[in-house]
Design a protein around this motif. Sequence first.
Motif, short mmCIF file in Angstrom:
data_model
loop_
_atom_site.label_atom_id
_atom_site.label_comp_id
_atom_site.label_asym_id
_atom_site.label_seq_id
_atom_site.Cartn_x
_atom_site.Cartn_y
_atom_site.Cartn_z
N ASN A 135 0.86 -1.18 0.00
CA ASN A 135 0.00 0.00 0.00
C ASN A 135 0.89 1.23 0.00
OD1 ASN A 135 -2.69 -1.29 0.34
ND2 ASN A 135 -1.79 -2.01 2.25
N TYR A 136 0.67 2.11 -0.97
CA TYR A 136 1.51 3.29 -1.12
C TYR A 136 0.73 4.53 -0.70
CZ TYR A 136 4.49 0.07 -3.61
OH TYR A 136 5.27 -1.01 -3.94
N PHE A 137 1.40 5.37 0.07
CA PHE A 137 0.77 6.54 0.68
C PHE A 137 1.33 7.80 0.01
CE2 PHE A 137 0.18 9.81 3.87
CZ PHE A 137 -1.02 9.48 4.47
N TYR A 138 0.44 8.61 -0.55
CA TYR A 138 0.82 9.83 -1.25
C TYR A 138 0.28 11.04 -0.48
CZ TYR A 138 1.61 6.48 -5.01
OH TYR A 138 2.04 5.41 -5.74
N TYR A 139 1.01 12.12 -0.52
CA TYR A 139 0.57 13.33 0.17
C TYR A 139 1.21 14.55 -0.49
CZ TYR A 139 5.15 13.19 2.50
OH TYR A 139 6.51 13.16 2.77
N TYR A 157 4.58 13.88 -2.62
CA TYR A 157 5.53 12.88 -2.12
C TYR A 157 4.86 11.51 -2.04
CZ TYR A 157 8.77 16.58 -0.60
OH TYR A 157 9.65 17.63 -0.56
N ALA A 158 5.69 10.47 -1.97
CA ALA A 158 5.21 9.10 -1.81
C ALA A 158 6.03 8.38 -0.75
CB ALA A 158 5.28 8.34 -3.13
N VAL A 159 5.37 7.48 -0.01
CA VAL A 159 6.02 6.65 0.99
C VAL A 159 5.18 5.40 1.14
CG1 VAL A 159 4.79 7.71 2.94
CG2 VAL A 159 7.05 6.68 3.32
N GLU A 160 5.76 4.30 1.56
CA GLU A 160 4.98 3.08 1.72
C GLU A 160 4.23 3.11 3.05
OE1 GLU A 160 5.42 -1.78 1.22
OE2 GLU A 160 7.12 -0.45 0.76
N LEU A 161 2.98 2.66 3.02
CA LEU A 161 2.16 2.59 4.22
C LEU A 161 2.53 1.35 5.02
CD1 LEU A 161 -0.34 3.94 5.65
CD2 LEU A 161 -1.75 2.29 4.40
N GLY A 162 2.55 1.49 6.35
CA GLY A 162 2.87 0.37 7.21
C GLY A 162 1.78 -0.68 7.24
N GLU A 163 2.13 -1.89 7.71
CA GLU A 163 1.16 -2.98 7.76
C GLU A 163 0.04 -2.72 8.76
OE1 GLU A 163 4.40 -3.37 7.64
OE2 GLU A 163 4.72 -4.54 5.80
N ASP A 164 0.24 -1.78 9.69
CA ASP A 164 -0.81 -1.43 10.65
C ASP A 164 -1.78 -0.41 10.10
OD1 ASP A 164 0.83 0.78 10.58
OD2 ASP A 164 1.25 0.80 12.74
N PHE A 165 -1.51 0.13 8.91
CA PHE A 165 -2.35 1.11 8.21
C PHE A 165 -2.38 2.48 8.92
CE2 PHE A 165 -4.50 -3.08 7.68
CZ PHE A 165 -3.99 -3.35 6.43
N ILE A 166 -1.54 2.69 9.94
CA ILE A 166 -1.52 3.96 10.66
C ILE A 166 -0.11 4.53 10.76
CG2 ILE A 166 -3.61 3.48 11.98
CD1 ILE A 166 -1.85 2.79 14.36
N SER A 167 0.87 3.86 10.16
CA SER A 167 2.24 4.35 10.16
C SER A 167 2.79 4.28 8.75
CB SER A 167 3.12 3.53 11.11
OG SER A 167 3.19 2.18 10.67
#
Length: 307
Positions: A135-139, A157-167
């Motif tokens: 899951n990739y997180f964009y902001y 920017y882009a960063v990978e989302l953690g497996e807990d979906f909150i980090s």
Amino acid sequence: MNIKNPIPIDNIGDPYILYFEGKYYLYATCHFNGYYCWISENMNDWKEPVVCYEATDKSFGNSCFWAPEVYFFNGKFYMYYTAQWKIYKEEALRIGVAVSDKPEGPFEDVLNEQPMFDFGYGVLDAHILKDGEHNYFYYSRAGADHYVNGAKESEIYAVELGEDFISVKGEGNLILRPEQDWERIYDGEKQFWNEGPFVMKEEGRYHMMYSANFYASKHYGIGCAVSDNPMGPFKKYENNPILSTTDIISGPGHNSVVKALDGKYYCIYHAHTYYDNPSGDRQVYITPLMFQSGKIYMEHPRLDTEQ
């Protein structure tokens, strides 16, 4: 699907639609310390909104509640939203996460008076791409206190989302900044934005839709960039913007995309409610979206007509 524009939802911004079990749930910037949720079975007829999230003492933010997006992970619904971090007096936007058992809420903050992450600069406009096991997180990086060559600038920017979906994993990676001529038009103050990312995967390539220019300006519009990797680098379409001001809509932008019950894609975005008076009062439009020759294509809406 019979959709008439504009959708009768105004005084909002940044609309996002989640489709879940036969219903469409619309969330948006709503100009109070929380968010409403509108519900429809056809994206044309919408019920009266319900409050799906409202700030409490546990919330990290106390104002500027913007751009919510909701995702279904492991049996729960996660809302990612922007707000002003209450520990600061000056603008210091961050992204928070709230969770609910139902798409219409109520959503409750997961963290205690803390945003998801703090990279030392303002952030907004969270978006997530589900891609296989990742899951990739964009902001967007906020432009209020970020200057490039003497001008305020907002970047994506882009960063990978953690497996807990909150980090998140690691630091954000800069993937898009305002460089094309249409993105660098200004009235008065020099402020150049790339914001509101939304990513679609098509035939192995990643297409990022984004908005540029000031939201309360007729120059606001939607562009697109493409990459072979969700973390970039992204190359912007040469024919940008793909949606912009016409003689009937002003400042279309900050879009999302939903795959509807009919199997087709629809782009949801806002445009100024009052054509001759661009402002934060915006209304919802929904337009069919398709891929043609490897690129995203949309027609400008026809007002009060079936799409």
